[in-house]
Design an enzyme around this catalytic site. Structure first.
Site, PDB file in Angstrom:
ATOM      1  N   GLU A 201       8.380 -29.922 -12.091  1.00  0.00           N
ATOM      2  CA  GLU A 201       7.711 -30.947 -11.278  1.00  0.00           C
ATOM      3  C   GLU A 201       8.507 -32.247 -11.366  1.00  0.00           C
ATOM      4  O   GLU A 201       9.356 -32.501 -10.560  1.00  0.00           O
ATOM      5  CB  GLU A 201       6.250 -31.119 -11.713  1.00  0.00           C
ATOM      6  CG  GLU A 201       5.446 -29.858 -11.427  1.00  0.00           C
ATOM      7  CD  GLU A 201       3.983 -30.100 -11.146  1.00  0.00           C
ATOM      8  OE1 GLU A 201       3.634 -31.047 -10.439  1.00  0.00           O
ATOM      9  OE2 GLU A 201       3.179 -29.294 -11.668  1.00  0.00           O
TER      10      GLU A 201
ATOM     11  N   GLU B 268      -1.187 -33.288 -20.897  1.00  0.00           N
ATOM     12  CA  GLU B 268      -1.819 -33.207 -19.582  1.00  0.00           C
ATOM     13  C   GLU B 268      -3.321 -32.909 -19.690  1.00  0.00           C
ATOM     14  O   GLU B 268      -4.112 -33.347 -18.869  1.00  0.00           O
ATOM     15  CB  GLU B 268      -1.133 -32.082 -18.799  1.00  0.00           C
ATOM     16  CG  GLU B 268      -1.566 -31.941 -17.380  1.00  0.00           C
ATOM     17  CD  GLU B 268      -0.640 -31.011 -16.618  1.00  0.00           C
ATOM     18  OE1 GLU B 268       0.062 -30.210 -17.254  1.00  0.00           O
ATOM     19  OE2 GLU B 268      -0.619 -31.097 -15.375  1.00  0.00           O
TER      20      GLU B 268
HETATM   21  C1  BGC Z   1       0.736 -32.734 -11.886  1.00  0.00           C
HETATM   22  C2  BGC Z   1      -0.280 -33.824 -12.045  1.00  0.00           C
HETATM   23  C3  BGC Z   1      -0.724 -34.166 -10.665  1.00  0.00           C
HETATM   24  C4  BGC Z   1      -1.481 -32.961 -10.222  1.00  0.00           C
HETATM   25  C5  BGC Z   1      -2.180 -33.117  -8.931  1.00  0.00           C
HETATM   26  C6  BGC Z   1       0.017 -31.542 -11.386  1.00  0.00           C
HETATM   27  O1  BGC Z   1       0.769 -30.417 -11.282  1.00  0.00           O
HETATM   28  O2  BGC Z   1       1.451 -32.504 -13.031  1.00  0.00           O
HETATM   29  O3  BGC Z   1      -0.159 -34.741 -12.981  1.00  0.00           O
HETATM   30  O4  BGC Z   1      -1.354 -35.357 -10.479  1.00  0.00           O
HETATM   31  O5  BGC Z   1      -0.672 -31.823 -10.209  1.00  0.00           O
HETATM   32  O6  BGC Z   1      -3.163 -32.310  -8.919  1.00  0.00           O
END
Ligand code: BGC
Length: 854
Positions: free
Chosen positions: A445, A730
């Protein structure tokens, strides 16, 4: 004595080359005289321009038109209310200022690639340069589609990584300026490697490539001045050689690098470069970023040695690279380095959480000693494995890479676990300021997720000088805003289509960044120009949100934003429900609260800008949304959420002032009993987490807030600390007590990063409530110091650097005595709120207050 500090040009202390015809000069003053302020300031440029003002504020240059490619010196003079004066000087240089490029975009025209989900071969450009005359100045201006680094006569030019930086390339592309005078000789070999980077390489978790161009290209110009007064411009053109058969066999932001160190870069199978027809036409501007640099060295310990493999632990999760000093290698020897944030139960690197990112370095050695440092990738990791070399033969050094942002805030209190929490927050922040604000630094990401920075912004602005960094990002946010007002969930959007499937869509809490980030920047730095520039875009976004709320309902339901939940993120990662679809189903609540919040903030912004009619209209609308939330979702008698009780569902209406006093009291009671039932564990996702402790502490329940904050059972902030976290995760419960990752069952497909700042937004509670520093007027011109005591905390100390200078606060409780000291910066005023309920107002200077807690 009056003194001037941090005289900046364009928001940075780094040497600046700017294309802004009206650069901004910032500074602050300090004085040993209390109750002092600046009463006069002037700015003189060595081109004869002179500006004055009668109070302290940034200078926006308004003198004679600046010439391109010109060094300038600015002198700031200030006078204070006591009649003392001080001066300071700063130099800067103009860039091209729209001078057309003589250089042309060049590429390897023999190269094309169509393979999906991978990055292209690295292009290596070469040119020999010979100079017969004495050089007095030599500046190299360069940019690329792709990321590049320059090797001049065997040395890397400049300290930065991943140039030209990450922007929405369709609109903006930055060029860098390098002073190469001291590197040039009579004969020179200029080698420039250009990898796919973000523009051409594979990026975002779908691994799309060729987003902005079908292959890389390079644009540069070397401008040389000789001592005889003549000038020469050496442009990128077809006289350059190029090859894709250089030392880099693979380079990709996520996957890492494969290099052959045995290659002689001057003897590669070069052929002539060709001109590239570029299909995008971004504005090419002098770098306005806080460039990515090596921020600190990280030395690992050896965790385990096995035949052919060594496992290292850096004891800190971070973003960056490892460099290897390799000894006694043999040509043909291959070293492989893998990176991971956590280990598996078996003690191996857990690579599965990187998803498609390979995060691997493969180094083919030459004979003897050599050094290798990656240039086109970075990783998020704490552990590495090194295969193919014995640990005695290699020195492994980690470098934390991050955008060069001054750290402006500090925090320390009597509770060591909270200090570690603050440490973890800072590391996750640094690890995710990678030219853009990213979500995480490790898996596939590393994207500019809007929702993450939207909630983390206030914490970030307390700890770091965020102005230049976020203004750069906001420029892309504005450019990428959809024609109907929605904001892509990631900026740069970069081929990540959602919500482009519904082109008019706006997404609550994530899109809100277009309002919340400028708002928080304005509160911290009082930059009205930025607010004015962003205002039309903010209005457009808010109108889009209103539209989406309206079209799905009648009557009061017109104020309930309930587009299908699959188009929102809802109570993202809320730990009380382990299902992505269930987080999303809460979007009716989060989206309606978001609509309340953005319209309320925009109303405040409109007042700051003197747009009183807008302000009035927006707050009236906002109040209707607030009322609808209360009328439709809450039971009138009990104040309970009718359909489902969940922490975020109460936190948002309480914190965003959406309830009548009676309903508010009921909602607070309901929130408290929900928390008690949950044993003081957290149940909020992204939307509620930043505000839950405020909803409690600001409404008579600081005891509950502290119980939650200090809870060490999962899910909680300090559970992370208890089990040895060194960054914010997270998810609150992402790791098991043995240090391994909790298997993900929520339908997100292994989505657990251990370096995600979003839930670290609690940092702002530590600074503004525990330490007690709150902004009353933008830029901290007036601020409140009112510590919220509790949780057995006996002392707390913090600093933050404001546009008027550093605020320092320290308090301690000894027995029944509370002592508070505050440094109030020059030109500001502080309201000090004491535990006995008294409030006092102090002008600049040092304050000490002692009160009895009996
Ligand atoms: C990210 C998040 C992001 C989210 C949105 C994820 O995969 O790592 O931090 O805001 O997706 O739903």
């Amino acid at each position: 004595m009056l003194s001037i500090h941090d005289l900046t040009v364009e928001g940075t202390l780094r040497p600046v080359v700017t294309d802004n015809p009206a650069p901004v000069f910032g500074y602050y003053c300090e004085s040993d005289k209390p109750n002092n302020k600046v009463v006069y300031a002037s700015l003189d440029l060595d081109n004869g321009s002179h500006q004055e003002m009668t109070e302290k504020s940034d200078f926006v240059y308004a003198g004679k038109a600046l010439e391109p490619f010109t060094p300038y010196k600015a002198t700031l003079t200030v006078k204070d209310a006591q009649g003392e004066t001080a001066t300071a000087t700063v130099s800067f240089e103009t860039g091209r200022l729209a001078t057309p490029w003589v250089g042309k975009p060049i590429t390897d025209t023999t190269y094309s690639f169509t393979e999906k989900k991978v990055s292209p071969q690295v292009m290596t450009f070469h040119k020999s340069l010979d100079f017969a005359k004495k050089i007095v100045s030599a500046k190299l201006y360069a940019t690329a589609l792709g990321t590049y680094w320059i090797n001049l006569n065997g040395k890397k030019v400049g300290p930065c990584y991943l140039a030209p930086g990450f922007t929405s390339y369709r609109y903006h592309l930055m060029y860098q300026t390098y002073d190469v005078k001291d590197l040039l000789q009579a004969h020179n070999d200029l080698v420039i490697h250009v990898a796919g980077g973000w523009a051409v390489g594979s990026f975002v978790f779908t691994r799309v490539n060729r987003q902005y161009a079908k292959r890389q290209c390079l644009l540069m110009e070397l401008r040389v001045q000789y001592d005889d007064g003549s000038q020469e411009v050496i442009p990128s053109d077809t006289s350059f050689d190029v090859t894709t058969k250089g030392p880099y066999q693979m380079a990709d932001i996520y996957d890492g690098e494969t290099v052959d160190l045995a290659q002689d870069i001057l003897a590669l199978p070069y052929h002539k470069a060709g001109l590239e027809k570029v299909s995008i036409h971004p504005e090419i501007v002098a770098d306005y970023s806080c460039p990515i640099v090596r921020n600190r060295e990280m030395i690992p310990v050896i965790l385990r040695k096995e035949a052919g493999k060594t496992l290292y632990d850096f004891k800190q999760n971070f973003s960056g690279i490892v460099t290897l000093r390799i000894h006694h290698a043999k040509k043909g020897q291959t070293i492989v380095v893998h990176h991971a944030e956590v280990l598996t139960k078996e003690g191996e690197l857990n690579l599965s959480l990187l998803r498609s990112a390979k995060a691997t370095l493969t180094i083919h050695c030459q004979d003897g000693d050599q050094e290798y440092a990656p240039e086109f990738t970075y990783m998020g990791f704490r552990y590495i494995s090194v295969e193919g070399i014995a640990p005695e033969d290699v020195e492994v050094i980690g470098y934390h890479l991050t955008s060069d942002l001054p750290e402006t805030g500090s925090f320390h209190c009597s509770n060591e676990m909270l200090n570690q929490l603050d440490h973890n927050i800072r590391w996750s922040a640094r690890s995710n300021f990678m030219d853009i604000p990213t979500d995480c630094p490790q898996r596939d990401e590393r994207m500019g997720w809007t929702g993450d920075v939207s909630i983390f912004g206030p914490t970030a602005c307390y700890d770091f000088q965020m102005k230049r960094f976020l203004i750069k990002w906001l420029k892309d946010v504005r450019s990428e805003q959809l024609p109907t007002g929605g904001v892509p969930n990631t900026v740069p959007c970069h081929g990540y289509k959602f919500p482009a499937t519904m082109p008019k869509m706006a997404v609550d809490f994530w899109g809100d960044a277009i309002v919340t980030v400028p708002y928080c920047l304005y509160l911290s730095y009082a930059d009205k120009g930025m607010l004015e520039r962003m205002y039309p875009a903010m209005m457009k976004y808010v109108n889009a949100c209103k539209f989406w709320a309206r079209i799905w309902g009648v009557g009061e339901y017109r104020y309930i934003w309930h587009t299908p939940s699959m188009l929102h993120f809802g109570d993202w990662v809320a730990p009380d429900i382990d299902k992505m679809s269930a987080w999303q189903k809460r979007s009716m609540y989060t989206a309606t609260a978001s609509l309340r919040r953005t319209t309320m903030l925009l109303s405040k912004i409109a007042s700051y800008l003197g747009k009183n009619e807008d302000a009035d209209r927006l707050i009236k609308y906002s109040d209707k949304v607030a009322k609808a939330y209360s009328d439709i979702f809450l039971d009138k008698e009990t104040g309970k959420l009718k359909k489902q009780e969940f922490q975020t569902g109460y936190v948002l209406p309480i914190h965003f002032e959406m309830l009548t006093p009676e309903m508010r009291t009921k909602a607070i009671d309901n929130l408290v009993s929900l928390i008690e039932k949950n044993n003081y564990k957290i149940g909020t996702g992204f939307p509620g987490t930043p505000y839950i402790l405020y909803a409690l502490a600001d409404n008579g329940h600081s005891d509950v807030a502290y119980k939650m904050l200090l809870n060490t059972e999962a899910p909680s902030w300090l559970y992370n600390v208890k089990v040895g976290g060194t960054t914010i995760w997270e998810k609150f419960d992402g790791q098991l007590a043995d240090g391994t990752a909790r298997p993900s069952t929520d339908g997100t497909g292994n989505m657990i990063s251990f370096n995600h700042y979003a839930l670290g937004s609690v940092g702002n509670f530590l600074y503004t409530r525990m330490a007690g520093v709150r902004i009353l007027e933008p830029g901290y011109r007036r601020f409140l110091v009112k510590p919220v005591l509790g949780g057995g905390i006996t002392s707390c100390e913090t600093t933050t650097l404001t546009p008027n200078g550093p605020i320092h606060v320290a308090w301690k409780v000894e027995g029944k005595t509370f002592t508070l000291t505050v440094h109030v910066p020059m030109g500001t005023e502080s309201v000090i709120g004491l535990p006995n309920g008294k409030e006092k107002v102090y002008p600049s200077g040092d304050v000490t207050e002692t009160v009895s807690l009996a």
